[in-house]
Design an enzyme around this catalytic site. Sequence first.
Site, PDB file in Angstrom:
ATOM      1  N   ASN A  21       0.871  -1.177   0.000  1.00 43.04           N
ATOM      2  CA  ASN A  21       0.000   0.000   0.000  1.00 43.04           C
ATOM      3  C   ASN A  21       0.905   1.222   0.000  1.00 43.04           C
ATOM      4  OD1 ASN A  21      -1.854   2.047   0.445  1.00 43.04           O
ATOM      5  ND2 ASN A  21      -2.979   0.955   2.024  1.00 43.04           N
ATOM      6  N   ARG A  81      -2.292  -2.011  -3.774  1.00 44.24           N
ATOM      7  CA  ARG A  81      -3.508  -1.219  -3.652  1.00 44.24           C
ATOM      8  C   ARG A  81      -3.414  -0.060  -4.654  1.00 44.24           C
ATOM      9  NH1 ARG A  81      -4.891   3.878   0.002  1.00 44.24           N
ATOM     10  NH2 ARG A  81      -7.040   4.118  -0.656  1.00 44.24           N
ATOM     11  N   ASN A 121      -8.444   9.265   8.707  1.00 43.60           N
ATOM     12  CA  ASN A 121      -8.227  10.617   8.178  1.00 43.60           C
ATOM     13  C   ASN A 121      -9.035  10.792   6.897  1.00 43.60           C
ATOM     14  OD1 ASN A 121      -6.926  13.196   8.378  1.00 43.60           O
ATOM     15  ND2 ASN A 121      -5.683  12.598   6.617  1.00 43.60           N
ATOM     16  N   ARG A 161      -8.561  13.089  17.827  1.00 44.05           N
ATOM     17  CA  ARG A 161      -8.135  13.130  19.229  1.00 44.05           C
ATOM     18  C   ARG A 161      -7.823  14.557  19.671  1.00 44.05           C
ATOM     19  NH1 ARG A 161      -3.636   8.598  18.205  1.00 44.05           N
ATOM     20  NH2 ARG A 161      -3.491   9.985  16.385  1.00 44.05           N
TER      21      ARG A 161
END
Length: 393
Positions: free
Chosen positions: A8, A89, A208, A282
């Site tokens: 990836n 990917r 994200n 967070r």
Amino acid sequence: MPKILSVNAGSSSLKFKLYAMPAETVIMSGLVDRIGHSDAVFTYDYQGTHYKKAQAVQNHTEAVQLVTDALLDSGAVRDKQEIVGIGHRVAHGGREYTQTTKITPVVQQKIADLATISPLHNPVNLLGIEAFEKLLPSASEVAVFDTSFHSTIPPKAYMYALPFEYYAKYGIRRYGFHGQSHQYIYSEVNRRYDQDFSRKIISCHLGNGASVCAIRDGKSVNTSMGFTPLAGLVMGTRSGDVDPNVLPFIAEKENFSADDIRQLLNHQSGLLGISGVSNDVRDVLQAEADGNDRAKLALQIYVHQIQSYIAAYTADLGGLQTLVFTAGVGEHSAPIRERVCAAFGYLGVKIDAEANRDNDLDISAADSRVKVLVIPTNEELVIARETEKVLDS
């Protein structure tokens, strides 16, 4: 056992896992992070040993060389030819590639052509392909497209209400992304619970980048990302859904070019743009706790958008058996899961507060009519499985 490498490649990272197939045993896994910087970090795990080293890594070719050397030096492989396949990917397959495909020069060119609609992902996916092609020439390279899993979405869900000629000429339609993740979620729910809970699934990939997918009987029937990975949910730095007329309005007011608008939507928006604090949930949660009103607003918008898609996809599925949270935020943020689920009491969704705090697999309350799960995604395993299928065909 044949060995397959799942890859990836990101813009500044290269994640990999080496599998022994068909046992699906992970032999080695690792990450080259901050590619292009003098303080890049290379980490990997092999036979219980964790290796970590900071060093300069200028490009993806150097990153691939590091990975190849580590595989050989560690003894994970004795010879390069033990690796029979490399699954990559690839974000966008367009209309042409609705299934995993063995990579040829023609396929590589098409991946490059599709960079115009996936500028953040396809070019770096291609860098990984080219680098491994040079360093592991005996291995068959395979492209596993994010968009493939969503090829089952019906036209009523993937078409945009634009002049039809733009679909015919340019393939402008909803494609969807995070396909390997949503595919893995279905396979895990089906493996663990069979059809009792796997016929009508909504999978929430919250990282994200973020997307929601409606899965009926193992097939994607709708998903929140669109022609590009920009559409749908509020994300870390991506805007998600925006009234299209806002864009020329801003361009005229700010004298922005098309590239300026892309930069705004992809890198300056989302949680970061609203909160002014961070793209990291967070950090925004902490800012909210400290009394930051913009952080509070950012989280309200973020959660509301997730809820809106879940509600819509419940209609697409004709009900809901299982709601799954996955990826970084989905797997680790109990407050976000709690807030999202709070809207669905009318569907019979109830979560167990303690199980949710502990990030348990099953966070459903005993009397919940909907199974609510937290499943760590495993896109690399899907890539390995798909690569093995192509090599065996």
